[in-house]
Design a protein around this motif. Structure first.
Motif, PDB file in Angstrom:
ATOM      1  N   UNK A  14       0.813  -1.210   0.000  1.00 31.55           N
ATOM      2  CA  UNK A  14       0.000   0.000   0.000  1.00 31.55           C
ATOM      3  C   UNK A  14       0.848   1.262   0.000  1.00 31.55           C
ATOM      4  N   UNK A  15       1.994   1.231   0.657  1.00 26.44           N
ATOM      5  CA  UNK A  15       2.792   2.444   0.809  1.00 26.44           C
ATOM      6  C   UNK A  15       4.145   2.366   0.115  1.00 26.44           C
ATOM      7  N   UNK A  16       4.358   1.331  -0.700  1.00 25.80           N
ATOM      8  CA  UNK A  16       5.636   1.187  -1.369  1.00 25.80           C
ATOM      9  C   UNK A  16       5.851   2.226  -2.451  1.00 25.80           C
ATOM     10  N   UNK A  17       7.107   2.322  -2.917  1.00 24.72           N
ATOM     11  CA  UNK A  17       7.474   3.375  -3.863  1.00 24.72           C
ATOM     12  C   UNK A  17       7.252   2.960  -5.309  1.00 24.72           C
ATOM     13  N   UNK A  18       6.950   1.683  -5.572  1.00 20.47           N
ATOM     14  CA  UNK A  18       6.850   1.211  -6.945  1.00 20.47           C
ATOM     15  C   UNK A  18       5.415   0.894  -7.352  1.00 20.47           C
ATOM     16  N   UNK A  19       4.461   1.462  -6.687  1.00 24.14           N
ATOM     17  CA  UNK A  19       3.070   1.199  -7.021  1.00 24.14           C
ATOM     18  C   UNK A  19       2.681   1.884  -8.318  1.00 24.14           C
ATOM     19  N   UNK A  20       1.653   1.376  -8.956  1.00 18.81           N
ATOM     20  CA  UNK A  20       1.134   1.973 -10.191  1.00 18.81           C
ATOM     21  C   UNK A  20       0.512   3.316  -9.892  1.00 18.81           C
ATOM     22  N   UNK A  43      -6.103  -8.489  -8.266  1.00 16.65           N
ATOM     23  CA  UNK A  43      -7.485  -8.904  -8.062  1.00 16.65           C
ATOM     24  C   UNK A  43      -8.443  -7.731  -8.121  1.00 16.65           C
ATOM     25  N   UNK A  44      -9.504  -7.797  -7.347  1.00 13.11           N
ATOM     26  CA  UNK A  44     -10.581  -6.799  -7.447  1.00 13.11           C
ATOM     27  C   UNK A  44     -10.291  -5.496  -6.714  1.00 13.11           C
ATOM     28  N   UNK A  45      -9.208  -5.448  -5.951  1.00  6.98           N
ATOM     29  CA  UNK A  45      -8.792  -4.228  -5.253  1.00  6.98           C
ATOM     30  C   UNK A  45      -7.279  -4.104  -5.402  1.00  6.98           C
ATOM     31  N   UNK A  46      -6.798  -2.918  -5.765  1.00  9.49           N
ATOM     32  CA  UNK A  46      -5.367  -2.765  -6.031  1.00  9.49           C
ATOM     33  C   UNK A  46      -4.799  -1.541  -5.323  1.00  9.49           C
ATOM     34  N   UNK A  47      -3.579  -1.657  -4.773  1.00  7.73           N
ATOM     35  CA  UNK A  47      -2.908  -0.483  -4.204  1.00  7.73           C
ATOM     36  C   UNK A  47      -2.351   0.383  -5.321  1.00  7.73           C
ATOM     37  N   UNK A  48      -2.583   1.684  -5.257  1.00  5.24           N
ATOM     38  CA  UNK A  48      -2.141   2.616  -6.295  1.00  5.24           C
ATOM     39  C   UNK A  48      -1.622   3.893  -5.634  1.00  5.24           C
ATOM     40  N   UNK A  49      -1.066   4.759  -6.474  1.00  9.38           N
ATOM     41  CA  UNK A  49      -0.652   6.080  -6.028  1.00  9.38           C
ATOM     42  C   UNK A  49      -1.426   7.139  -6.797  1.00  9.38           C
ATOM     43  N   UNK A  50      -1.906   8.151  -6.081  1.00 15.25           N
ATOM     44  CA  UNK A  50      -2.543   9.309  -6.694  1.00 15.25           C
ATOM     45  C   UNK A  50      -1.526  10.449  -6.752  1.00 15.25           C
ATOM     46  N   UNK A  51      -1.934  11.562  -7.328  1.00 15.48           N
ATOM     47  CA  UNK A  51      -1.019  12.706  -7.458  1.00 15.48           C
ATOM     48  C   UNK A  51      -0.362  13.051  -6.132  1.00 15.48           C
ATOM     49  N   UNK A  52       0.945  13.373  -6.193  1.00 13.97           N
ATOM     50  CA  UNK A  52       1.677  13.655  -4.979  1.00 13.97           C
ATOM     51  C   UNK A  52       2.149  12.401  -4.279  1.00 13.97           C
ATOM     52  N   UNK A  53       2.105  11.261  -5.007  1.00 14.40           N
ATOM     53  CA  UNK A  53       2.511   9.965  -4.443  1.00 14.40           C
ATOM     54  C   UNK A  53       1.664   9.587  -3.230  1.00 14.40           C
ATOM     55  N   UNK A  54       0.398   9.955  -3.257  1.00 25.15           N
ATOM     56  CA  UNK A  54      -0.522   9.655  -2.159  1.00 25.15           C
ATOM     57  C   UNK A  54      -1.088   8.247  -2.354  1.00 25.15           C
ATOM     58  N   UNK A  55      -0.944   7.354  -1.373  1.00 27.83           N
ATOM     59  CA  UNK A  55      -1.421   5.977  -1.525  1.00 27.83           C
ATOM     60  C   UNK A  55      -2.936   5.870  -1.405  1.00 27.83           C
ATOM     61  N   UNK A  56      -3.495   4.927  -2.141  1.00 23.55           N
ATOM     62  CA  UNK A  56      -4.941   4.670  -2.088  1.00 23.55           C
ATOM     63  C   UNK A  56      -5.190   3.241  -2.545  1.00 23.55           C
ATOM     64  N   UNK A  57      -6.368   2.746  -2.260  1.00 24.31           N
ATOM     65  CA  UNK A  57      -6.846   1.481  -2.806  1.00 24.31           C
ATOM     66  C   UNK A  57      -7.807   1.791  -3.945  1.00 24.31           C
ATOM     67  N   UNK A  58      -7.549   1.224  -5.115  1.00 23.35           N
ATOM     68  CA  UNK A  58      -8.460   1.357  -6.248  1.00 23.35           C
ATOM     69  C   UNK A  58      -9.350   0.114  -6.292  1.00 23.35           C
ATOM     70  N   UNK A  59     -10.659   0.319  -6.152  1.00 20.49           N
ATOM     71  CA  UNK A  59     -11.615  -0.793  -6.170  1.00 20.49           C
ATOM     72  C   UNK A  59     -12.003  -1.056  -7.623  1.00 20.49           C
TER      73      UNK A  59
END
Length: 411
Positions: A14-20, A43-59
């Motif tokens: 969730x907080x890694x530096x190499x997320x999509x 799978x059906x939920x993925x860890x991603x980064x939003x602008x500013x390298x902010x972590x989120x879960x994309x459903x």
């Protein structure tokens, strides 16, 4: 270690530096490919980064999206519990704040505060719709077409779809037409993100704040006056926030949807001829676009109210979740064959779901239907001016917009 090598639910995932990233060149040109790659990896939920390298879960999964949208006790809309915000990892000047940050409006609340504020907005929109919304759409549609009708060609994005919904919304809100035209760019920038998003958001707030001041002394048959006079007793910040909410959400989604409906009609002559002959109605085409190209591809935002499991991942209290509406609508678990007709099926995610489902969807659909009807009646021989494969789109985190739709007509 890459994101795909990381075990599901691991905090590093969730907080890694190499997320999509859901922004940047790849996401802007082919977001659907990004969603599908994430689905295969996570799978059906993925860890991603939003602008500013902010972590989120994309459903990404349809059923998981429904669970999140329909359960506000587990997945709150209140950004005041967002852990990265509370811990100071998100700056106030972040372009995410206009889309995700807490505001005194119904979208940012749950429970009784949400019901109180949403009731005022729903009442105001219903009153506005009863004051001749179809007449306003017809008037402004003809006015926009008048500007290019004699030329024999037009770009139906820049010349029609981008401005028509805003002109109608200006009338609904109580804004002068000129101010409405000026706000088109600001609304687009808020959805686009980037360094200008906060500036444009402040500009929208300023214009709407001035509108509320005017309407206190010069009331009218508009949404601003309806909110001022509503029995729920909204204060000025609440009124401005709801006018902003309606303006941005309704304009950007309706203009995008109108462009996509026109694209589908002009790239499929059988649908266009069916519409002109009366064998097909506009609402069926709109429904199809809602499934395949929802105007808001990713919906912000929900926040986990406690530690829980979702889609095989461990989501922690305060985590940010964003809803992949476009990805959910094409979830192979519920749509194994996207070529199968979806006519008559209104179970798409395009209007969200649950307590926060879009309250103005009937108005938006009326705008689309009348806009298409007027255009086809005014411009005989309407046809695409370029090969369909030359049409391109540009995506932000939240939406994918058609760049242009050049057409010819007459002759």
């Amino acid at each position: 270690m890459s994101a795909s090598d990381t075990p599901r639910g691991c905090p590093v995932a969730h907080h890694g530096a190499e997320l999509t990233r859901l922004y940047g060149p790849e996401a802007a040109t082919d977001p659907a490919a990004v969603y599908e790659r994430l689905r295969k990896e996570h799978g059906s939920v993925a860890p991603v980064l939003l602008e500013g390298e902010v972590p989120a879960w994309l459903v990404l999964g349809y059923r998981d999206a429904r669970r999140v949208l329909d359960n506000p006790r587990q997945f709150s809309r209140d950004a005041r519990i967002w852990r990265d915000w509370l811990d100071g990892r998100v700056d106030e000047a972040s372009p995410l704040i206009p889309m995700i940050g807490w505001r005194p409006d119904c979208v940012s609340q749950d429970g009784e505060p949400h019901r109180r504020l949403r009731g005022a907005v729903t009442d105001g929109l219903q009153a506005a719709a009863g004051r001749g919304i179809r007449r306003h759409v017809t008037h402004y549609a003809n006015k926009q077409i008048d500007a290019f009708a004699d030329a024999g060609h037009a770009d139906l994005v820049a010349d029609y779809a981008e401005y028509l919904p805003m002109l109608v919304l200006s009338r609904v809100l109580g804004l002068p037409e000129g101010e409405g035209r000026d706000l088109v760019e600001s609304c687009a920038q808020v959805l686009k993100g980037g360094e200008d998003a906060v500036t444009h958001n402040a500009r929208i707030q300023d214009i709407l704040g001035e509108l509320v001041v005017r309407k206190r002394s010069e009331p009218g048959g508009d949404l601003a006056t309806a909110l001022l006079e509503h029995r729920a007793g909204l204060d000025e910040d609440e009124i401005v926030s709801h006018l902003r909410l309606v303006l941005i959400a309704a304009h950007t989604t309706t203009s995008n949807l109108l462009a996509r409906v026109l694209q589908l009609l002009l790239t499929d002559t059988s649908r266009l001829s069916g519409l002109i002959s009366g064998q097909l109605n506009v609402s069926a085409v709109v429904e199809e676009v809602m499934w395949d190209s929802p105007p808001l591809a990713v919906l912000p935002a929900r926040f986990a109210a406690s530690d829980l499991e979702l889609g095989g991942h461990r989501v922690q209290e305060g985590d940010l979740l964003v809803l992949g509406l476009a990805a959910g609508n094409r979830d192979p678990e519920i749509r194994p064959d996207t070529a199968v007709s979806v006519q008559g099926n209104q179970a798409h995610l395009a209007f969200s779901s649950g307590p926060h489902e879009c309250p103005g969807q009937n108005i938006g659909q009326a705008v689309i239907e009348i806009a298409v009807d007027v255009l086809l009646h005014r411009l005989p021989g309407l046809r695409l001016a370029v090969p369909p494969e030359e049409l391109s789109s540009t995506a932000s985190t939240w939406e994918s917009r058609l760049d242009r739709l050049p057409v010819e007509f007459g002759g």
